[in-house]
Design an enzyme around this catalytic site. Structure first.
Site, PDB file in Angstrom:
ATOM      1  CE  LYS A 117       3.278   3.387  13.350  1.00  0.00           C
ATOM      2  NZ  LYS A 117       3.690   2.916  12.024  1.00  0.00           N
ATOM      3  CE1 TYR A 150      -6.555   3.637  10.815  1.00  0.00           C
ATOM      4  CE2 TYR A 150      -5.582   3.989   8.649  1.00  0.00           C
ATOM      5  CZ  TYR A 150      -5.571   3.368   9.886  1.00  0.00           C
ATOM      6  OH  TYR A 150      -4.575   2.469  10.185  1.00  0.00           O
ATOM      7  CE1 TYR A 160      -1.747   4.172   9.220  1.00  0.00           C
ATOM      8  CE2 TYR A 160      -0.440   2.860   7.706  1.00  0.00           C
ATOM      9  CZ  TYR A 160      -1.591   3.042   8.445  1.00  0.00           C
ATOM     10  OH  TYR A 160      -2.589   2.086   8.418  1.00  0.00           O
ATOM     11  CG  HIS A 191      -2.087  -0.928   1.088  1.00  0.00           C
ATOM     12  ND1 HIS A 191      -3.293  -0.710   1.695  1.00  0.00           N
ATOM     13  CD2 HIS A 191      -2.235  -2.068   0.372  1.00  0.00           C
ATOM     14  CE1 HIS A 191      -4.135  -1.686   1.368  1.00  0.00           C
ATOM     15  NE2 HIS A 191      -3.506  -2.517   0.580  1.00  0.00           N
ATOM     16  N   PRO A 202      -5.208   0.382  18.586  1.00  0.00           N
ATOM     17  CG  PRO A 202      -7.175  -0.693  17.925  1.00  0.00           C
ATOM     18  CD  PRO A 202      -6.515  -0.080  19.112  1.00  0.00           C
TER      19      PRO A 202
HETATM   20  C1  PHB Z   1      -6.517  -4.281  10.484  1.00  0.00           C
HETATM   21  O1  PHB Z   1      -6.507  -4.523   9.267  1.00  0.00           O
HETATM   22  O2  PHB Z   1      -6.899  -5.124  11.310  1.00  0.00           O
HETATM   23  C2  PHB Z   1      -6.068  -2.952  10.937  1.00  0.00           C
HETATM   24  C3  PHB Z   1      -5.540  -2.054  10.026  1.00  0.00           C
HETATM   25  C4  PHB Z   1      -5.135  -0.800  10.451  1.00  0.00           C
HETATM   26  C5  PHB Z   1      -5.254  -0.452  11.774  1.00  0.00           C
HETATM   27  C6  PHB Z   1      -5.762  -1.353  12.694  1.00  0.00           C
HETATM   28  C7  PHB Z   1      -6.168  -2.610  12.282  1.00  0.00           C
HETATM   29  O3  PHB Z   1      -4.882   0.783  12.178  1.00  0.00           O
END
Ligand code: PHB
Ligand code: APR
Length: 388
Positions: free
Chosen positions: A296, A200, A383, A72, A292
């Site tokens: 990280k 997000y 990130y 990505h 989450p």
């Molecule tokens: C996930 O794909 O489970 C996932 C992705 C990004 C995050 C948290 C969880 O910030």
């Protein structure tokens, strides 16, 4: 039984450390409380930084990750129905990989089985002894018998609820904690993702995240209260809560279907300092937890393991304790920066307060993030993972 490094916990931290040590001829035994099947049934985040990819390669278990992992180059942030993209590639020259933590754990387990290194699953009542002395040892019960494992060092890789951190005298350790009044309700489903990149979502109804595991498997989350019971969330209810938080395009592309996993995770920030106590070294969730948001957790565990494996290699090959002596300080410097980023992203994207001033601050900060190259770059470099 005797080994050089006794590793407590067969999560990603313990397995990765075991693999790297083995590569350098350092003996290790892993003691895990659960069965292997149970460890593999846990669904966790799925975004890995370049440095984590490199470490998995160094451990010799990267083949499937390179075959199935999705690169990505950017991420999308949707604010009240309008989507914005932040390009990691343009701003930092780097990318991340989407590859489930469960898959990484499986690859590490298979790698360990292939080299024949010992792991004791279903090891009960693990107890650490004489960690401040010259001859530490670990006792445990397995197959109905009591066992004792003599070692030079103990690596506490047994997660937040493990025994390692709790074995330290309370006056030798300081905990810093922030508990958020919210959780994430997550659903895994065999449906195509709504977007090629993660989205997000900031929305007056609350945070959401559209993620994925593969082109045919999606992972979605919505913000929920801590009092929520997963049993009260049939799939239909989940999709109905998710939909209004998305932008029009994502809502149209959303394919719903039966969930194959559904769970609630509370959000917490936690750091225990230091990360070394005599001959005990903590790594991963045993020492720190991040919410989450920003994914990280696994990356920090890998970062600890990188410092710790190098320190053990230096100790055994070069007879130098410099790396071991600096482990805690070096690991914590990186831990705190990831803690800051995860806390900041959490506070920016969730519905945390009914105070309209605080809500306006979130919107102002998001607008600044999208308009300022400096702010976008700061986001992107955190990130994709800060340098070691
Ligand atoms: C996930 O794909 O489970 C996932 C992705 C990004 C995050 C948290 C969880 O910030
Ligand atoms: N004895 C032996 N093993 C134990 C004990 C104990 N007393 N307590 C816990 N364990 C085991 C757990 O069963 C688990 O398999 O230690 C392992 C710890 O693994 P994780 O919780 O996955 O922690 P870690 O390896 O540090 O991985 C960090 O996983 O939880 C996510 O967000 C986290 O992504 C991050 C990554």
């Amino acid at each position: 039984m005797r080994t050089q490094v006794a590793i407590i916990g067969a999560g990603p931290a313990g397995l990765l450390l075991g693999q790297l040590l083995h590569k350098h001829g350092i003996d290790n035994v892993i003691l895990e409380r659960q069965t292997g099947e149970y460890v593999l049934s846990r669904i966790r985040a799925g975004v890995i930084e370049k440095v984590c990819i490199d470490l998995i390669d160094e451990a010799g278990v990267g083949a499937r990750m390179h075959q199935d992992g999705l690169i990505h180059d950017g991420v999308q942030i949707c604010v009240d129905g309008v989507r914005h993209r932040i390009s990691f590639k343009d701003l930092t020259g780097k990318s991340v990989m989407v590859y489930g933590q469960t898959e990484i754990t499986k690859d590490l387990m298979d790698g360990r089985a292939a080299i024949g290194a010992p792991t004791v699953y279903a090891a009960y009542d693990v107890a650490l002894h004489n960690i401040f002395g010259e001859t530490p040892h670990v006792t445990y019960r397995a197959d109905g018998k009591n066992h004792e494992l003599q070692c030079d060092f103990i690596a506490g890789c047994d997660g937040f609820h493990g025994i390692s951190r709790k074995s330290v005298p309370p006056n030798a350790i300081t905990a810093h904690e922030r508990v958020y009044p919210l959780g994430w309700l997550g659903v895994l489903s065999d449906t195509p993702p709504v977007s090629e990149e993660l989205i997000y979502v900031h929305h007056p109804l609350g945070f959401a995240l559209c993620s994925m595991r593969s082109p045919t498997r999606s992972r979605y989350y919505i913000q929920c209260s801590l009092a929520e019971d997963v049993e009260a969330w049939p799939d239909e209810r989940f999709w109905e809560e998710l939909k209004p938080r998305l932008d029009d395009e994502a809502r149209e592309r959303l394919v719903t279907g039966p969930s194959i996993e559904k769970s609630i995770a509370p959000l917490r920030s936690f750091v225990a300092e230091p990360m070394r106590f005599g001959r005990l070294f903590l790594a991963g969730d045993a020492a720190h937890i991040v919410p989450p948001t920003g994914a990280k957790g696994l990356n920090l565990a890998a970062s600890d393991v990188r410092y710790l494996s190098h320190a053990f290699i230096e100790h055994y090959k070069e007879k130098s304790n410099a790396g071991l002596d600096r482990y805690s300080e070096r690991a914590l410097a990186r831990v705190w920066k990831a803690e800051r980023f995860s806390w900041w992203m959490t506070m920016l994207l969730h519905k945390i307060s009914d105070n309209t001033f605080e809500q306006k601050m979130q919107l102002a900060e998001l607008d600044y993030l999208f308009r300022s190259k400096a702010a976008s770059t700061a986001f992107a470099e955190n990130y994709v993972g800060l340098p070691y």
